[in-house]
Design a protein around this motif. Structure first.
Motif, mmCIF file in Angstrom:
data_model
loop_
_atom_site.group_PDB
_atom_site.id
_atom_site.type_symbol
_atom_site.label_atom_id
_atom_site.label_comp_id
_atom_site.label_asym_id
_atom_site.label_seq_id
_atom_site.Cartn_x
_atom_site.Cartn_y
_atom_site.Cartn_z
ATOM 1 N N ASP A 1 -22.925 -13.837 -16.151
ATOM 2 C CA ASP A 1 -23.298 -15.234 -15.869
ATOM 3 C C ASP A 1 -22.797 -15.621 -14.483
ATOM 4 N N GLU A 2 -21.484 -15.310 -14.259
ATOM 5 C CA GLU A 2 -20.880 -15.719 -12.988
ATOM 6 C C GLU A 2 -21.422 -14.890 -11.838
ATOM 7 N N ARG A 3 -21.620 -15.508 -10.708
ATOM 8 C CA ARG A 3 -22.002 -14.777 -9.488
ATOM 9 C C ARG A 3 -20.871 -14.957 -8.478
ATOM 10 N N ILE A 4 -20.111 -13.878 -8.262
ATOM 11 C CA ILE A 4 -18.984 -13.975 -7.323
ATOM 12 C C ILE A 4 -19.312 -13.170 -6.063
ATOM 13 N N ARG A 5 -19.350 -13.845 -4.929
ATOM 14 C CA ARG A 5 -19.680 -13.200 -3.648
ATOM 15 C C ARG A 5 -18.675 -12.101 -3.344
ATOM 16 N N MET A 6 -19.180 -10.984 -2.849
ATOM 17 C CA MET A 6 -18.309 -9.882 -2.438
ATOM 18 C C MET A 6 -17.808 -10.173 -1.026
ATOM 19 N N GLU A 7 -16.520 -10.595 -0.952
ATOM 20 C CA GLU A 7 -15.908 -10.814 0.363
ATOM 21 C C GLU A 7 -14.404 -10.615 0.226
ATOM 22 N N ASN A 8 -13.732 -10.478 1.380
ATOM 23 C CA ASN A 8 -12.270 -10.230 1.391
ATOM 24 C C ASN A 8 -11.896 -9.008 0.567
ATOM 25 N N ASN A 9 -12.720 -7.960 0.623
ATOM 26 C CA ASN A 9 -12.416 -6.728 -0.135
ATOM 27 C C ASN A 9 -11.577 -5.778 0.718
ATOM 28 N N PHE A 10 -10.509 -6.334 1.306
ATOM 29 C CA PHE A 10 -9.600 -5.522 2.126
ATOM 30 C C PHE A 10 -8.180 -5.631 1.588
ATOM 31 N N ARG A 11 -7.443 -4.535 1.668
ATOM 32 C CA ARG A 11 -6.018 -4.549 1.307
ATOM 33 C C ARG A 11 -5.221 -4.896 2.556
ATOM 34 N N PRO A 12 -4.200 -5.748 2.457
ATOM 35 C CA PRO A 12 -3.389 -6.078 3.629
ATOM 36 C C PRO A 12 -2.515 -4.885 4.035
ATOM 37 N N PRO A 13 -1.966 -4.922 5.277
ATOM 38 C CA PRO A 13 -1.141 -3.811 5.769
ATOM 39 C C PRO A 13 0.076 -3.559 4.873
ATOM 40 N N GLN A 14 0.454 -2.307 4.726
ATOM 41 C CA GLN A 14 1.556 -1.873 3.863
ATOM 42 C C GLN A 14 2.740 -1.392 4.719
ATOM 43 N N PRO A 15 3.941 -1.321 4.141
ATOM 44 C CA PRO A 15 5.123 -0.923 4.929
ATOM 45 C C PRO A 15 4.974 0.480 5.526
ATOM 46 N N LEU A 16 5.410 0.630 6.779
ATOM 47 C CA LEU A 16 5.280 1.913 7.475
ATOM 48 C C LEU A 16 6.237 2.961 6.871
ATOM 49 N N LYS A 17 7.403 2.513 6.383
ATOM 50 C CA LYS A 17 8.404 3.400 5.728
ATOM 51 C C LYS A 17 8.725 4.606 6.602
ATOM 52 N N GLY A 18 8.941 4.344 7.866
ATOM 53 C CA GLY A 18 9.433 5.384 8.773
ATOM 54 C C GLY A 18 8.374 6.319 9.294
ATOM 55 N N ARG A 19 7.112 6.113 8.934
ATOM 56 C CA ARG A 19 6.059 7.022 9.410
ATOM 57 C C ARG A 19 5.833 6.873 10.909
ATOM 58 N N LYS A 20 5.393 7.991 11.531
ATOM 59 C CA LYS A 20 5.041 7.965 12.954
ATOM 60 C C LYS A 20 3.524 7.838 13.072
ATOM 61 N N VAL A 21 3.096 6.954 13.968
ATOM 62 C CA VAL A 21 1.659 6.881 14.263
ATOM 63 C C VAL A 21 1.464 7.563 15.606
ATOM 64 N N ARG A 22 0.588 8.569 15.642
ATOM 65 C CA ARG A 22 0.362 9.286 16.899
ATOM 66 C C ARG A 22 -0.916 8.789 17.552
ATOM 67 N N SER A 23 -0.954 8.905 18.888
ATOM 68 C CA SER A 23 -2.094 8.429 19.659
ATOM 69 C C SER A 23 -2.750 9.613 20.351
ATOM 70 N N SER A 24 -4.082 9.672 20.364
ATOM 71 C CA SER A 24 -4.744 10.837 20.973
ATOM 72 C C SER A 24 -4.523 10.812 22.488
ATOM 73 N N ASN A 25 -4.702 9.639 23.121
ATOM 74 C CA ASN A 25 -4.258 9.453 24.516
ATOM 75 C C ASN A 25 -4.813 8.139 25.039
#
Ligand code: 9E2
Ligand code: ZN
Length: 259
Positions: free
Chosen positions: A235-259
């Protein structure tokens, strides 16, 4: 929201059934460019999509997904942080509500209107996607930011199909679509070890997030919001929006950059 569907109740509830939600390599994350480490050993990524075979486009009640045939290495991502070629299985999007942003990864706290995920699996080491999805090096997801501006000349092919998959559970043919047309001009990227961003949240993803967004129009993003979380029989029609998870704790991880 559909109270029975755990995913529909959103991120704060997930850890009850999926304790890994509070694990050490959860995604997405906030990427802070000047805190990433440039690794000269990180080569460029290569996308061999020219023989790719798209099958259909589906509203799975959480996003809209384009599935690919993956019987062989006809469409793979290789290079960069990857030790093997990873096979393209599907791609899907995450987006926000009117005016609010909807990407999953953020850059120095800033989010984009939407984020495209191209999901690949390590068919060299694992027999099936399901097996790969639970292995620490099983999946490679290429993340591409969508920023609002002018119309994207190829995204129309996707948004035109969305009218056919308005309801949860609907699927329609979607053949001969090559996602190469959705790539930005530069393949410079950030990479880190993370997870699926929706349940089961498996910590099996090598994330490769492109630095350069693609430009799409607000009108095109708005078409995604015409999709429904709910099925035709509800019956209900709920628009599909905001289907994203917010950022999570890095917990010491390294993010590397290609350049
Ligand atoms: C878990 C699983 C298995 Cl196993 C199978 N299967 O077919 O064997 N399909 N799914 C579903 C799936 O793929 N989920 C998924 C969730 C988040 C993302 S995201 N946003 O890119 O992190 C990518 C995918
Ligand atoms: Zn995703």
């Amino acid at each position: 929201r559909n109270t029975f569907c755990l995913v529909c109740q959103g991120p704060p509830v997930w850890h009850k059934n999926y304790p890994v939600a509070q694990g050490n390599r959860q995604s997405p994350i906030d990427i802070i460019p000047h805190q990433t480490s440039h690794d000269p050993g990180l080569g460029p990524i290569t996308l061999n999509y020219d023989q790719c075979t798209s099958i259909n486009i589906t509203n799975n009640g959480h996003s809209v997904v384009v599935e690919f045939e993956d019987p062989d290495d006809r469409s793979v991502i290789l290079g960069g942080p990857l030790d093997n070629p990873y096979r393209l299985k599907q791609f899907h999007f995450h987006w926000g509500g009117k005016g609010c942003h909807g990407s999953e990864h953020t850059v120095s706290g800033n989010s984009y209107a939407s984020e495209l995920h191209l999901v690949h699996w390590n068919a060299v080491k694992y027999k099936t996607f399901g097996e790969a999805a639970t292995a620490p090096d099983g999946l490679a997801v290429l993340g591409i930011f969508l920023e609002t501006g002018d119309d994207h000349r190829w995204l129309h092919m996707i948004t035109d199909a969305l009218y056919m998959v308005k309801f949860k559970g609907s699927v329609t043919d979607f053949k001969a679509f090559n996602p190469k047309c959705l790539l930005p001009s530069s393949l410079h990227y950030w990479t880190y070890l993370g997870s699926l961003t929706t349940p089961p949240l498996h910590e099996s993803v090598i994330w490769i997030v492109l630095k350069e967004p693609i430009i799409v129009s607000e009108k095109q993003v708005h078409v995604f919001r015409m999709l429904l979380f709910t099925g035709e029989e509800e019956d209900e029609r709920i628009r599909m929006e905001n289907n994203f998870r917010p950022p999570q704790p890095l917990k010491g991880r390294k993010v590397r950059s290609s350049n």
